[in-house]
Motif scaffolding. Structure first.
Motif, PDB file in Angstrom:
ATOM      1  N   THR A 172      -6.492  -2.347 -14.158  1.00  0.00           N
ATOM      2  CA  THR A 172      -6.604  -1.896 -12.914  1.00  0.00           C
ATOM      3  C   THR A 172      -8.389  -2.503 -13.145  1.00  0.00           C
ATOM      4  O   THR A 172      -8.510  -3.172 -11.760  1.00  0.00           O
ATOM      5  N   ARG A 173      -9.027  -2.498 -13.806  1.00  0.00           N
ATOM      6  CA  ARG A 173     -10.270  -3.084 -13.747  1.00  0.00           C
ATOM      7  C   ARG A 173     -10.245  -4.616 -13.396  1.00  0.00           C
ATOM      8  O   ARG A 173     -11.043  -4.997 -12.455  1.00  0.00           O
ATOM      9  N   ARG A 174      -9.424  -5.092 -14.082  1.00  0.00           N
ATOM     10  CA  ARG A 174      -9.494  -6.741 -14.063  1.00  0.00           C
ATOM     11  C   ARG A 174      -8.690  -7.129 -12.719  1.00  0.00           C
ATOM     12  O   ARG A 174      -9.086  -7.927 -12.117  1.00  0.00           O
ATOM     13  N   PHE A 175      -7.569  -6.293 -12.552  1.00  0.00           N
ATOM     14  CA  PHE A 175      -6.937  -6.567 -11.227  1.00  0.00           C
ATOM     15  C   PHE A 175      -7.966  -6.659 -10.064  1.00  0.00           C
ATOM     16  O   PHE A 175      -7.947  -7.507  -9.152  1.00  0.00           O
ATOM     17  N   ARG A 176      -8.832  -5.364  -9.908  1.00  0.00           N
ATOM     18  CA  ARG A 176      -9.614  -5.342  -8.828  1.00  0.00           C
ATOM     19  C   ARG A 176     -10.849  -6.489  -8.755  1.00  0.00           C
ATOM     20  O   ARG A 176     -11.078  -6.806  -7.767  1.00  0.00           O
ATOM     21  N   ALA A 177     -11.222  -6.866 -10.060  1.00  0.00           N
ATOM     22  CA  ALA A 177     -12.171  -7.835 -10.048  1.00  0.00           C
ATOM     23  C   ALA A 177     -11.365  -9.238  -9.591  1.00  0.00           C
ATOM     24  O   ALA A 177     -12.303  -9.854  -8.780  1.00  0.00           O
ATOM     25  N   GLU A 178     -10.383  -9.549  -9.729  1.00  0.00           N
ATOM     26  CA  GLU A 178      -9.741 -10.740  -9.387  1.00  0.00           C
ATOM     27  C   GLU A 178      -9.080 -10.599  -7.892  1.00  0.00           C
ATOM     28  O   GLU A 178      -9.373 -11.734  -7.349  1.00  0.00           O
ATOM     29  N   VAL A 179      -8.573  -9.617  -7.420  1.00  0.00           N
ATOM     30  CA  VAL A 179      -8.012  -9.581  -6.202  1.00  0.00           C
ATOM     31  C   VAL A 179      -8.804  -8.933  -5.360  1.00  0.00           C
ATOM     32  O   VAL A 179      -8.523  -9.117  -3.875  1.00  0.00           O
ATOM     33  N   GLY A 180      -9.551  -8.001  -5.552  1.00  0.00           N
ATOM     34  CA  GLY A 180     -10.405  -7.351  -4.469  1.00  0.00           C
ATOM     35  C   GLY A 180      -9.942  -5.833  -3.967  1.00  0.00           C
ATOM     36  O   GLY A 180     -10.368  -5.448  -2.990  1.00  0.00           O
ATOM     37  N   THR A 181      -8.794  -5.513  -4.509  1.00  0.00           N
ATOM     38  CA  THR A 181      -8.097  -4.343  -4.229  1.00  0.00           C
ATOM     39  C   THR A 181      -7.497  -3.635  -5.579  1.00  0.00           C
ATOM     40  O   THR A 181      -7.402  -4.392  -6.553  1.00  0.00           O
ATOM     41  N   SER A 182      -6.856  -2.560  -5.258  1.00  0.00           N
ATOM     42  CA  SER A 182      -6.057  -1.866  -6.267  1.00  0.00           C
ATOM     43  C   SER A 182      -4.918  -2.663  -6.636  1.00  0.00           C
ATOM     44  O   SER A 182      -4.270  -2.872  -5.576  1.00  0.00           O
ATOM     45  N   PRO A 183      -4.291  -2.281  -7.879  1.00  0.00           N
ATOM     46  CA  PRO A 183      -2.764  -2.909  -8.012  1.00  0.00           C
ATOM     47  C   PRO A 183      -1.685  -2.394  -7.117  1.00  0.00           C
ATOM     48  O   PRO A 183      -1.082  -3.163  -6.402  1.00  0.00           O
ATOM     49  N   LEU A 184      -1.933  -1.007  -6.893  1.00  0.00           N
ATOM     50  CA  LEU A 184      -0.690   0.003  -5.965  1.00  0.00           C
ATOM     51  C   LEU A 184      -1.104  -0.737  -4.651  1.00  0.00           C
ATOM     52  O   LEU A 184      -0.212  -0.679  -3.658  1.00  0.00           O
ATOM     53  N   GLN A 185      -2.237  -0.866  -3.984  1.00  0.00           N
ATOM     54  CA  GLN A 185      -2.619  -1.286  -2.808  1.00  0.00           C
ATOM     55  C   GLN A 185      -1.942  -2.752  -2.275  1.00  0.00           C
ATOM     56  O   GLN A 185      -1.456  -2.881  -1.328  1.00  0.00           O
ATOM     57  N   TRP A 186      -2.221  -3.478  -3.631  1.00  0.00           N
ATOM     58  CA  TRP A 186      -1.803  -4.880  -3.493  1.00  0.00           C
ATOM     59  C   TRP A 186      -0.116  -4.910  -3.448  1.00  0.00           C
ATOM     60  O   TRP A 186       0.335  -5.845  -2.548  1.00  0.00           O
ATOM     61  N   LEU A 187       0.259  -4.065  -4.259  1.00  0.00           N
ATOM     62  CA  LEU A 187       1.839  -3.912  -4.023  1.00  0.00           C
ATOM     63  C   LEU A 187       2.279  -3.465  -2.914  1.00  0.00           C
ATOM     64  O   LEU A 187       3.494  -4.254  -2.241  1.00  0.00           O
ATOM     65  N   VAL A 188       1.779  -2.567  -2.115  1.00  0.00           N
ATOM     66  CA  VAL A 188       2.072  -2.308  -0.734  1.00  0.00           C
ATOM     67  C   VAL A 188       1.934  -3.410   0.208  1.00  0.00           C
ATOM     68  O   VAL A 188       2.951  -3.685   0.908  1.00  0.00           O
ATOM     69  N   ARG A 189       0.814  -3.901   0.101  1.00  0.00           N
ATOM     70  CA  ARG A 189       0.635  -5.185   0.944  1.00  0.00           C
ATOM     71  C   ARG A 189       1.850  -6.398   0.778  1.00  0.00           C
ATOM     72  O   ARG A 189       2.106  -6.952   1.648  1.00  0.00           O
ATOM     73  N   SER A 190       2.105  -6.679  -0.439  1.00  0.00           N
ATOM     74  CA  SER A 190       3.025  -7.546  -0.972  1.00  0.00           C
ATOM     75  C   SER A 190       4.432  -7.410  -0.435  1.00  0.00           C
ATOM     76  O   SER A 190       5.101  -8.163   0.050  1.00  0.00           O
ATOM     77  N   ARG A 191       4.947  -5.977  -0.356  1.00  0.00           N
ATOM     78  CA  ARG A 191       5.935  -5.518  -0.073  1.00  0.00           C
ATOM     79  C   ARG A 191       5.968  -5.930   1.439  1.00  0.00           C
ATOM     80  O   ARG A 191       7.083  -6.292   2.086  1.00  0.00           O
ATOM     81  N   LEU A 192       4.998  -5.130   2.382  1.00  0.00           N
ATOM     82  CA  LEU A 192       4.928  -5.534   3.659  1.00  0.00           C
ATOM     83  C   LEU A 192       5.147  -7.037   4.297  1.00  0.00           C
ATOM     84  O   LEU A 192       5.842  -7.584   4.928  1.00  0.00           O
ATOM     85  N   ASP A 193       4.407  -7.880   3.310  1.00  0.00           N
ATOM     86  CA  ASP A 193       4.618  -9.476   3.410  1.00  0.00           C
ATOM     87  C   ASP A 193       5.931  -9.938   3.373  1.00  0.00           C
ATOM     88  O   ASP A 193       6.425 -10.828   4.269  1.00  0.00           O
ATOM     89  N   HIS A 194       6.625  -9.404   2.307  1.00  0.00           N
ATOM     90  CA  HIS A 194       7.910 -10.000   2.113  1.00  0.00           C
ATOM     91  C   HIS A 194       8.966  -9.248   3.257  1.00  0.00           C
ATOM     92  O   HIS A 194       9.763 -10.000   3.865  1.00  0.00           O
ATOM     93  N   ALA A 195       8.563  -8.058   3.749  1.00  0.00           N
ATOM     94  CA  ALA A 195       9.340  -7.712   4.789  1.00  0.00           C
ATOM     95  C   ALA A 195       9.098  -8.224   6.153  1.00  0.00           C
ATOM     96  O   ALA A 195       9.854  -8.518   6.803  1.00  0.00           O
ATOM     97  N   ARG A 196       7.794  -8.926   6.284  1.00  0.00           N
ATOM     98  CA  ARG A 196       7.481  -9.602   7.432  1.00  0.00           C
ATOM     99  C   ARG A 196       8.531 -10.883   7.433  1.00  0.00           C
ATOM    100  O   ARG A 196       9.023 -11.364   8.497  1.00  0.00           O
ATOM    101  N   HIS A 197       8.635 -11.375   6.245  1.00  0.00           N
ATOM    102  CA  HIS A 197       9.413 -12.813   6.179  1.00  0.00           C
ATOM    103  C   HIS A 197      10.613 -12.415   6.311  1.00  0.00           C
ATOM    104  O   HIS A 197      11.391 -13.229   7.080  1.00  0.00           O
ATOM    105  N   LEU A 198      11.220 -11.487   5.954  1.00  0.00           N
ATOM    106  CA  LEU A 198      12.650 -11.086   6.053  1.00  0.00           C
ATOM    107  C   LEU A 198      12.968 -10.652   7.759  1.00  0.00           C
ATOM    108  O   LEU A 198      14.054 -11.094   8.191  1.00  0.00           O
TER     109      LEU A 198
END
Length: 338
Positions: free
Chosen positions: A249-275
């Motif tokens: 979680t610490r390294r993920f937030r430092a690299e991406v700027g958000t938490s792993p689970l928040q990133w996961l929701v955003r990625s799922r939304l992006d994939h939903a947009r694509h579909l």
């Protein structure tokens, strides 16, 4: 007297954005068919201005117009390197903005929000600009509350708009605010645009998966993108990265700027947009394919993040279906209607 709008054109102004105020506001009419706004364009010293598209425009007015304008619009122009490096305005631009009447309304389009921020006009206010530069605006001017997900922000006297066609939304909003919905809707019809667009700027933001191979969580991010339909947990992600949940979680937030689970929701939304854009899958099938499982959950996240429903997004982001060709009717044959 019509409401006087002064549009300030600076070097490297974007031609489309330079004309948006006049195009929309000139269609706002009173019951007698008279224009409710008078839109004039000015430049520093009334000099010709080079546009971003390789030609020049010659405004009819100089910056003295700003002293008597009821509304001042700063047309979109790319912020210069000096401004981006120091947060300071060029002296001639600062002097021009200082001439704006104290009670005048001020509007920035797209990246011209940097000019208003540098002039101190956005201090303590919420603002927006083109989504690609929102982070830079926030870093350069921490006293401004930058919102990257919205088409425009109305603070009363000062308004900021996102890029491109968001200027149309902003000026229709001003007409609606000044003269009511009926006048704004009529202006929109004459411009052949929607009187109100659902959602905000977030629906246009691209968020590709980072490609840096040397990042400690990048391989896990790519793996998660291939397994979005599965019920992934923080434990699953950390296990794949061979880290404890806390370290991951610490390294993920430092690299991406958000938490792993928040990133996961955003990625799922992006994939939903694509579909939604590229397939005929139902919302329920897309919810399953993106890991939301329940379409109600997908709709809730979609509305919270993008400000509109999945079906409204599909309508806005897919080309219209090609019309089915009608059979050719011939005279004297079996296909004749007579």
């Amino acid at each position: 007297m019509p409401h006087l709008v002064a549009v300030l054109a600076l070097d490297h102004v974007m031609p489309m954005d330079l004309g948006i105020a006049a195009r929309v506001l000139n269609e706002a009419l009173d019951p007698a068919g008279e224009r409710l706004y008078s839109v004039l364009t000015c430049s520093l010293g009334g000099a010709p201005v080079r546009t971003s598209e390789g030609f020049r425009v010659l405004p009819d007015e100089d910056e003295s117009l700003l002293e008597r304008a009821d509304t001042v619009v700063i047309a979109t122009q790319e912020p210069g390197e000096h401004l981006l490096a120091t947060g300071e305005l060029p002296a001639d631009v600062a002097a021009a903005l200082a001439r704006i009447a104290p009670g005048a309304r001020i509007v920035s389009l797209c990246t011209s929000a940097f000019l208003l921020a540098a002039a101190g006009l956005l201090d303590g206010l919420r603002a927006t600009t083109h989504w690609t530069l929102c982070d830079r605006l926030a870093r350069l001017f921490p006293e401004v509350a930058v919102d990257p997900d919205i088409l425009f922000v109305d603070n009363g006297r000062v308004l900021t708009g996102a890029g491109g066609a968001a200027g149309i939304d902003l000026f229709l909003h001003l007409v609606r605010r000044d003269h009511g919905t009926a006048v704004a809707n009529a202006a929109a019809r004459r411009c052949v645009v929607a009187p109100w667009r659902e959602g905000g700027q977030a629906q246009f933001i691209e968020r590709p998966v980072p490609k840096e191979a040397d990042r400690s969580t990048s391989a896990t991010r790519r793996w998660a993108m291939d397994h979005l339909a599965e019920p992934l947990t923080l434990q699953d992600l950390a296990r794949h990265a061979h880290m404890s949940e806390r370290t991951f979680t610490r390294r993920f937030r430092a690299e991406v700027g958000t938490s792993p689970l928040q990133w996961l929701v955003r990625s799922r939304l992006d994939h939903a947009r694509h579909l939604l854009e590229s397939s005929e899958l139902t919302v329920a099938r897309i919810a399953t394919a993106t890991g939301f499982v329940d379409p109600t959950v997908l709709r809730r996240h979609f509305h919270a993040r993008l400000g509109l429903s999945p079906l409204a997004y599909r309508r806005s982001h897919r080309p219209p279906a090609t019309a089915t060709a009608l059979p050719v009717l011939t005279h004297g044959g079996g296909n004749s209607p007579h």
